[in-house]
Scaffold this active site. Structure first.
Site, PDB file in Angstrom:
ATOM      1  N   GLN A   2      -8.495  17.128   5.155  1.00 41.93           N
ATOM      2  CA  GLN A   2      -8.357  16.778   3.764  1.00 41.93           C
ATOM      3  C   GLN A   2      -9.745  16.044   3.525  1.00 41.93           C
ATOM      4  OE1 GLN A   2      -7.755  13.116   2.549  1.00 41.93           O
ATOM      5  NE2 GLN A   2      -8.549  13.848   0.668  1.00 41.93           N
ATOM      6  N   LEU A   3     -10.203  16.425   2.415  1.00 41.30           N
ATOM      7  CA  LEU A   3     -11.538  16.028   2.012  1.00 41.30           C
ATOM      8  C   LEU A   3     -11.564  15.338   0.631  1.00 41.30           C
ATOM      9  CD1 LEU A   3     -14.967  15.981   2.459  1.00 41.30           C
ATOM     10  CD2 LEU A   3     -14.874  17.942   0.745  1.00 41.30           C
ATOM     11  N   TYR A   4     -11.868  14.087   0.491  1.00 35.09           N
ATOM     12  CA  TYR A   4     -12.351  13.325  -0.731  1.00 35.09           C
ATOM     13  C   TYR A   4     -13.800  13.741  -0.924  1.00 35.09           C
ATOM     14  CZ  TYR A   4      -7.749  10.618  -1.366  1.00 35.09           C
ATOM     15  OH  TYR A   4      -6.527  10.445  -1.332  1.00 35.09           O
TER      16      TYR A   4
ATOM     17  N   ILE B  85       9.918  14.588  -1.502  1.00 31.94           N
ATOM     18  CA  ILE B  85      10.833  15.530  -0.555  1.00 31.94           C
ATOM     19  C   ILE B  85      11.551  14.468   0.304  1.00 31.94           C
ATOM     20  CG2 ILE B  85      10.794  17.203   1.168  1.00 31.94           C
ATOM     21  CD1 ILE B  85       9.853  18.814  -0.495  1.00 31.94           C
TER      22      ILE B  85
ATOM     23  N   ASP C  72       4.136  19.027  -2.819  1.00 32.41           N
ATOM     24  CA  ASP C  72       4.589  17.724  -2.158  1.00 32.41           C
ATOM     25  C   ASP C  72       5.126  16.755  -3.460  1.00 32.41           C
ATOM     26  OD1 ASP C  72       2.321  16.075  -3.058  1.00 32.41           O
ATOM     27  OD2 ASP C  72       1.370  16.521  -1.302  1.00 32.41           O
TER      28      ASP C  72
ATOM     29  N   SER D 194      -6.355  13.258   6.848  1.00 32.99           N
ATOM     30  CA  SER D 194      -6.985  12.443   5.661  1.00 32.99           C
ATOM     31  C   SER D 194      -8.354  12.156   5.888  1.00 32.99           C
ATOM     32  CB  SER D 194      -6.163  11.187   5.307  1.00 32.99           C
ATOM     33  OG  SER D 194      -7.021  10.431   4.337  1.00 32.99           O
TER      34      SER D 194
ATOM     35  N   GLY E  35       4.621  12.843   2.904  1.00 35.45           N
ATOM     36  CA  GLY E  35       3.698  11.710   2.848  1.00 35.45           C
ATOM     37  C   GLY E  35       4.191  10.427   3.168  1.00 35.45           C
TER      38      GLY E  35
ATOM     39  N   TYR F  84       0.789  -1.257   0.001  1.00 36.97           N
ATOM     40  CA  TYR F  84       0.077  -0.046   0.052  1.00 36.97           C
ATOM     41  C   TYR F  84       0.768   1.339   0.023  1.00 36.97           C
ATOM     42  CZ  TYR F  84      -3.328   3.494   1.464  1.00 36.97           C
ATOM     43  OH  TYR F  84      -4.233   4.762   1.428  1.00 36.97           O
TER      44      TYR F  84
ATOM     45  N   HIS G 232       0.134  13.413  -6.161  1.00 37.64           N
ATOM     46  CA  HIS G 232      -0.306  12.087  -5.267  1.00 37.64           C
ATOM     47  C   HIS G 232       0.678  11.127  -5.081  1.00 37.64           C
ATOM     48  CE1 HIS G 232      -4.525  11.352  -3.723  1.00 37.64           C
ATOM     49  NE2 HIS G 232      -3.683  10.329  -3.231  1.00 37.64           N
TER      50      HIS G 232
ATOM     51  N   LYS H 127      -5.843  20.320  -3.794  1.00 36.42           N
ATOM     52  CA  LYS H 127      -4.656  19.534  -3.705  1.00 36.42           C
ATOM     53  C   LYS H 127      -4.714  18.592  -4.749  1.00 36.42           C
ATOM     54  CE  LYS H 127      -1.983  16.116  -1.001  1.00 36.42           C
ATOM     55  NZ  LYS H 127      -2.417  14.730  -1.436  1.00 36.42           N
TER      56      LYS H 127
ATOM     57  N   THR I  96      -8.945  17.376  -1.950  1.00 40.50           N
ATOM     58  CA  THR I  96      -7.960  16.640  -3.031  1.00 40.50           C
ATOM     59  C   THR I  96      -8.744  16.160  -4.493  1.00 40.50           C
ATOM     60  OG1 THR I  96      -6.704  15.625  -1.467  1.00 40.50           O
ATOM     61  CG2 THR I  96      -6.669  14.331  -3.332  1.00 40.50           C
TER      62      THR I  96
ATOM     63  N   ARG J  40       0.897   8.092  -7.474  1.00 42.06           N
ATOM     64  CA  ARG J  40      -0.175   7.079  -7.190  1.00 42.06           C
ATOM     65  C   ARG J  40      -1.577   6.990  -7.907  1.00 42.06           C
ATOM     66  NH1 ARG J  40       0.610   4.354  -2.247  1.00 42.06           N
ATOM     67  NH2 ARG J  40      -1.515   4.416  -1.517  1.00 42.06           N
TER      68      ARG J  40
HETATM   69  C1  LIG Z   1       0.269   5.403   1.395  1.00 36.70           C
HETATM   70  C2  LIG Z   1      -0.311   7.002   1.118  1.00 36.70           C
HETATM   71  C3  LIG Z   1      -1.639   7.209   1.329  1.00 36.70           C
HETATM   72  C4  LIG Z   1      -2.136   8.512   0.841  1.00 36.70           C
HETATM   73  N1  LIG Z   1      -3.386   8.939   1.431  1.00 36.70           N
HETATM   74  C5  LIG Z   1      -3.818  10.218   0.969  1.00 36.70           C
HETATM   75  C6  LIG Z   1      -5.166  10.688   1.310  1.00 36.70           C
HETATM   76  O1  LIG Z   1      -5.802   9.995   1.874  1.00 36.70           O
HETATM   77  N2  LIG Z   1      -5.421  11.957   0.763  1.00 36.70           N
HETATM   78  C7  LIG Z   1      -4.704  12.701  -0.113  1.00 36.70           C
HETATM   79  O2  LIG Z   1      -4.904  13.828  -0.372  1.00 36.70           O
HETATM   80  N3  LIG Z   1      -3.436  12.369  -0.263  1.00 36.70           N
HETATM   81  C8  LIG Z   1      -2.963  11.096   0.055  1.00 36.70           C
HETATM   82  N4  LIG Z   1      -1.777  10.746  -0.095  1.00 36.70           N
HETATM   83  C9  LIG Z   1      -0.878  11.515  -0.899  1.00 36.70           C
HETATM   84  C10 LIG Z   1      -0.259  12.574   0.049  1.00 36.70           C
HETATM   85  O3  LIG Z   1      -0.908  13.391   0.641  1.00 36.70           O
HETATM   86  C11 LIG Z   1       1.016  13.330  -0.596  1.00 36.70           C
HETATM   87  O4  LIG Z   1       0.438  14.039  -1.638  1.00 36.70           O
HETATM   88  C12 LIG Z   1       2.385  12.627  -1.175  1.00 36.70           C
HETATM   89  O5  LIG Z   1       2.439  11.356  -0.548  1.00 36.70           O
HETATM   90  C13 LIG Z   1       3.494  13.451  -1.405  1.00 36.70           C
HETATM   91  O6  LIG Z   1       4.641  12.600  -1.822  1.00 36.70           O
HETATM   92  P1  LIG Z   1       5.503  11.894  -0.815  1.00 36.70           P
HETATM   93  O7  LIG Z   1       5.115  10.550  -0.351  1.00 36.70           O
HETATM   94  O8  LIG Z   1       6.686  11.538  -1.974  1.00 36.70           O
HETATM   95  O9  LIG Z   1       6.369  12.817   0.305  1.00 36.70           O
HETATM   96  C14 LIG Z   1      -1.156   9.353   0.009  1.00 36.70           C
HETATM   97  C15 LIG Z   1      -0.066   9.120  -0.059  1.00 36.70           C
HETATM   98  C16 LIG Z   1       0.454   7.863   0.320  1.00 36.70           C
HETATM   99  C17 LIG Z   1       2.178   7.305  -0.008  1.00 36.70           C
END
Ligand SMILES: Cc1cc2nc3c(=O)[nH]c(=O)nc-3n(C[C@H](O)[C@H](O)[C@H](O)COP(=O)(O)O)c2cc1C
Length: 367
Positions: A136-138, A292, A289, A115, A312, A33, A258, A234, A164, A261
């Site tokens: 943070q809102l989905y 970093i 982000d 989140s 993240g 994950y 993201h 975001k 987001t 992802r």
């Molecule tokens: C495991 C995981 C879960 C995440 N869950 C969310 C989330 O619930 N909401 C969201 O806006 N971004 C989510 N993100 C994205 C992060 O907010 C962020 O944009 C990203 O991780 C930044 O990059 P980095 O992991 O290289 O620091 C998630 C990222 C990861 C790795």
């Protein structure tokens, strides 16, 4: 799998060390994950790699009296420009999950963005930290669910609403699919009653049927008009969406892909940032982000137009390695690296970082 740490060993000195330690302590399910990106994971890898094509300069005879890392955003003072990004289901890697992260945020006086898919309640999180919290809102298909969540965040004293927009559905993360990733029974998005299923799984049925109920700009406008919180979008990866956000009176944007992802083969986040910053010209703050891992990365993002950055995956690595202690130490390392690099670059505050000259690798063009 190795035991979680309750102390910091001597060889744990960087965020990359945390990644190594964490991978030895996560089960295969959580690993799939956290450490996965969409498709071939090109964007996931590039986020981090892209920073190594950007170079800094030294200015070591400047007067650095009064040096600090403070920033102002929406009338609030934040002690550092390094924030905790929203990361779902933190209990996957630590028994206390978001509560441990909130403890670390409190200890380090860091802004934490919680989140929508937090595995701890908003109430418990807000009782744990007196540092600023963002929600943070989905966007969920039922607008009443969104408004209820927003009201709860408002009443609990959250400072901003981060919507987001780049993950209306889950990305196709093959690494997760191959590992058969599942959410264990005891872990869920505890704050949401009727969750949009397409945001939580990357096994779809009738994908294009889903498309007709996905959020649009109209939903953003509706929410913006129905909250007194500052609204941040975001997941901006294009100049046109950044401009549209300004037109709609959005308070700030987060340039983010993201963590690679969602849609694979997006450029690295840091490659997207300058062209958006050049277009926005300071009309609204830009957060950043993606990839970093170093204080020098923070400086590069600020020099290319970011007001603040978020991390993240490093949260999950800190949690998996040593719970709250691990996240607090992760933040400490990054802030100290930023401070050391500010001294070398001759910048006594975050504003001065914005004027730094950067050099780019020969074959590398950002804009
Ligand atoms: C495991 C995981 C879960 C995440 N869950 C969310 C989330 O619930 N909401 C969201 O806006 N971004 C989510 N993100 C994205 C992060 O907010 C962020 O944009 C990203 O991780 C930044 O990059 P980095 O992991 O290289 O620091 C998630 C990222 C990861 C790795």
């Amino acid at each position: 799998m190795k035991e979680k740490l309750d102390f910091i060993p001597n060889d744990l000195v960087s965020l990359k060390d945390y990644e190594r330690y964490a991978k030895e302590r996560m089960d295969l399910n959580s690993l799939a994950y956290v450490c996965s990106g969409a498709g071939d994971e090109i964007t996931f890898r590039r986020n981090e790699e892209a920073f190594s094509n950007i170079f800094l300069e030294t200015n070591t005879l400047e007067d650095l009296g009064g040096a600090n890392t403070k920033i102002e955003l929406f009338g609030e003072t934040y002690s550092s420009p390094i924030f905790l990004a929203p990361v779902a289901y933190q209990k996957l890697v630590d028994f206390d999950g978001e509560i441990a992260t909130a403890q670390a945020a409190n200890a380090m006086n860091t802004c934490m963005c919680v989140s929508s898919f937090s595995s701890s309640t908003l109430e418990d999180i807000s009782n744990t930290t007196s540092s600023p919290l963002w929600f943070q809102l989905y966007i969920q298909a039922d607008m009443n669910t969104n408004i209820k969540l927003i009201r709860k965040a408002e009443n609990l004293g959250f400072k901003a609403l981060v919507i987001t927009i780049d993950a209306p559905i889950s990305g196709l993360r093959n690494t997760e699919q191959r590992a058969g990733f599942y959410l264990p029974n005891e872990i869920c998005a505890i704050n949401i009653e009727n969750i949009n299923p397409m945001q939580t799984t990357n096994n779809f049925e009738n994908i294009l049927d889903i498309a007709k109920i996905l959020p649009t700009w109209k939903d953003i406008e509706f929410i913006k008009n129905n909250t007194n919180l500052s609204v941040i979008l975001k997941g901006i990866t294009s100049v046109s969406y950044a401009k549209k956000a300004v037109e709609l009176g959005i308070d700030a944007i987060v340039v983010s892909n993201h963590a690679g992802r969602t849609l694979d083969t997006l450029p690295a986040s840091i490659e997207i940032l300058p062209k958006i910053a050049n277009e926005i010209k300071g009309k609204i703050p830009i957060l950043f982000d993606g990839g970093i891992k170093r204080g020098t990365d923070v400086i590069k993002a600020i020099a290319l137009g970011a007001s603040a950055v978020m991390i993240g995956r490093p949260i999950m690595y800190g949690l998996a390695t040593a719970g709250a202690l691990g996240v607090a130490h992760t933040l400490k390392i990054l802030k100290e690296e930023l401070e050391v690099s500010m001294i070398f670059t001759g910048c006594k505050n975050i504003e001065e970082l914005k004027k730094l000259e950067l050099t780019f690798n020969n074959n590398y063009q950002l804009h």
